[in-house]
Write an enzyme that holds these catalytic residues in place. Structure first.
Site, PDB file in Angstrom:
ATOM      1  N   GLY A   1      -5.633  -4.705   1.699  1.00 61.32           N
ATOM      2  CA  GLY A   1      -6.238  -4.193   2.927  1.00 61.32           C
ATOM      3  C   GLY A   1      -6.218  -5.184   4.076  1.00 61.32           C
TER       4      GLY A   1
ATOM      5  N   ALA B   1      -9.152  -5.281   0.265  1.00 59.46           N
ATOM      6  CA  ALA B   1     -10.373  -4.488   0.111  1.00 59.46           C
ATOM      7  C   ALA B   1     -11.208  -5.174  -0.964  1.00 59.46           C
ATOM      8  CB  ALA B   1     -10.012  -3.074  -0.316  1.00 59.46           C
TER       9      ALA B   1
ATOM     10  N   GLU C   1      -1.546  -4.379  -4.761  1.00 61.87           N
ATOM     11  CA  GLU C   1      -2.395  -3.355  -5.383  1.00 61.87           C
ATOM     12  C   GLU C   1      -1.918  -2.929  -6.767  1.00 61.87           C
ATOM     13  OE1 GLU C   1      -1.630  -3.471  -2.188  1.00 61.87           O
ATOM     14  OE2 GLU C   1      -3.389  -2.937  -0.992  1.00 61.87           O
TER      15      GLU C   1
ATOM     16  N   GLU D   1      -2.863  -4.762   5.513  1.00 61.52           N
ATOM     17  CA  GLU D   1      -2.862  -3.431   6.148  1.00 61.52           C
ATOM     18  C   GLU D   1      -3.598  -3.477   7.489  1.00 61.52           C
ATOM     19  OE1 GLU D   1      -4.320  -1.651   2.408  1.00 61.52           O
ATOM     20  OE2 GLU D   1      -2.784  -0.125   2.715  1.00 61.52           O
TER      21      GLU D   1
END
Ligand code: COA
Length: 258
Positions: A111, A66, A134, A114
Site C-alpha cells: 500500500g 497496509a 502482497e 500504491e
C-alpha cells in the site's frame, strides 16, 4: 480532526503530509487512511495550499504497506470494504487537481508503493526500496497497484514485480520509470520542493486541467476528447490572457488561478 498518525507542515504554498507511525514503518492502518483522506480533502479545498509533498517519518520507511495486523480475521465483505476505502482515497489523490509529489524516503511496499503511485510525481532517496510483496501473504495488491504499476512500468515488469514479490532499489525504479528522480536522503525534500515550486509558478487551472486530461485516458474516459474540453476551458480563464500578455510584453506572468 486532531491527527494521531500523520503530521501536517506548511511551507509557503507547499503542504507536507508526513505519515508518522515510525515504529510500524509508517504502515497504513485504517485510522491513518482516514486521517489521510481528511488531510487531502482539506488540502485540496484550501486556497492557501498550492501543492502537496507526502513522505514518511524517519529515515527507514516511506510506508511499509497496509497494516498487516488489521487483515487477520477480515471476512470477504470486509475485504471489499478495505479495498474500496484505499481505492477511494488514492483515486482522490490522483484526481484532486493539485500537484502531489511522493518523496519516497525508504521502504515503499504494498500500500505504500500504491500510495506513491497515486501521486503525480515520485522522487526516491537513493536508499529507498520499492515493491508489491502482497503474494508473500497470499494476497494481491488491493489499492490500485495492479493497474498503476502496469501503467508506469509496463505489463511485463509489473507482472514480474508482483509475482516474484521482489523489491527493487531506487536506481532500478528510476530505470523502470517508476520514479522520476533519485536523490541523496538530504536532497530528497529540497529537490521535491524545487520541482513543486516550479509547478506552482505555472497557471494553476492549467495544471489542474493537465492532470484531468492525462488521467482521463487511463481511467476509461476518452482522453483526446477530455484534452479538447480542457484545452478550451483554459480559454475561459484570466490566467491565459495574463500568460499571453506576459509573453508578448516579455515579463513574468502573475497567475491568479482565475
Ligand atoms: N504492517 C504492520 N506492521 C508492519 C508492517 C506492515 N506492513 N511493516 C512493518 N511493520 C512493523 C513490524 O511488525 C515491526 O513491528 P514490531 O516492532 O512491533 O514487531 C516494525 O514495523 C518494524 O518492522 P521489522 O519487520 O521489524 O523491520 P525490518 O527492518 O526487519 O524489516 C521490512 C523491514 C519492510 C522488510 C518488513 O517490515 C516487512 O517485510 N514489512 C511488511 C511489508 C509488506 O509485506 N507490505 C505489504 C503489506 S500488504
Amino acid at each position: 480532526m486532531p491527527y494521531q498518525n500523520i503530521l501536517i507542515e506548511n511551507k509557503e504554498r507547499i503542504q507536507y503530509i508526513i505519515i508518522n507511525r515510525e515504529t510500524k514503518l509508517n504502515a497504513l492502518n485504517e485510522a491513518t487512511l482516514a486521517e489521510l483522506r481528511f488531510a487531502f480533502e482539506l488540502a485540496f479545498g484550501n486556497p492557501d495550499v498550492g501543492g502537496i509533498i507526502i513522505t514518511g517519518a524517519g529515515k527507514k520507511a516511506f510506508v511499509a504497506g497496509a497494516d498487516i495486523a488489521e487483515f487477520s480475521g477480515v471476512d470477504v465483505p470486509g475485504s471489499i470494504t478495505i479495498a474500496r476505502l484505499g481505492h477511494g482515497i488514492f483515486n482522490m489523490i490522483e484526481n484532486g487537481g493539485k500537484p502531489v509529489i511522493a518523496a519516497i524516503n525508504g521502504f515503499a511496499l504494498g500500500g505504500g508503493l500504491e500510495l506513491a503511485m497515486a501521486c503525480h510525481i515520485r522522487l526516491a532517496a537513493d536508499t529507498a526500496k520499492m515493491g508489491l510483496p502482497e503474494v508473500t501473504l497470499g494476497l494481491i495488491p488491493g489499492y490500485g497497484g495492479t493497474q498503476r504499476l502496469a501503467r508506469l512500468v509496463g505489463k511485463g515488469k509489473a507482472l514480474e514485480m508482483i509475482m516474484t514479490a521482489d523489491m527493487i532499489n531506487a536506481f532500478e525504479a528510476f530505470e523502470y520509470g517508476l520514479v522520476n528522480h533519485v536523490e541523496s536522503h538530504e536532497n530528497l525534500l529540497p529537490r521535491a520542493e524545487e520541482i513543486l515550486n516550479k509547478i506552482l509558478s505555472r497557471a494553476p487551472l492549467a495544471i489542474a486541467s493537465a492532470i484531468t486530461a492525462i488521467n482521463a485516458g487511463q481511467n476509461g474516459i476518452d482522453g483526446f476528447e477530455t484534452e479538447i474540453e480542457n484545452f478550451s476551458k483554459c480559454f475561459q480563464t484570466e490566467d491565459l490572457q495574463e500568460g499571453i500578455s506576459a509573453f508578448l510584453q516579455k515579463r513574468k506572468p502573475i497567475f491568479k488561478g482565475k
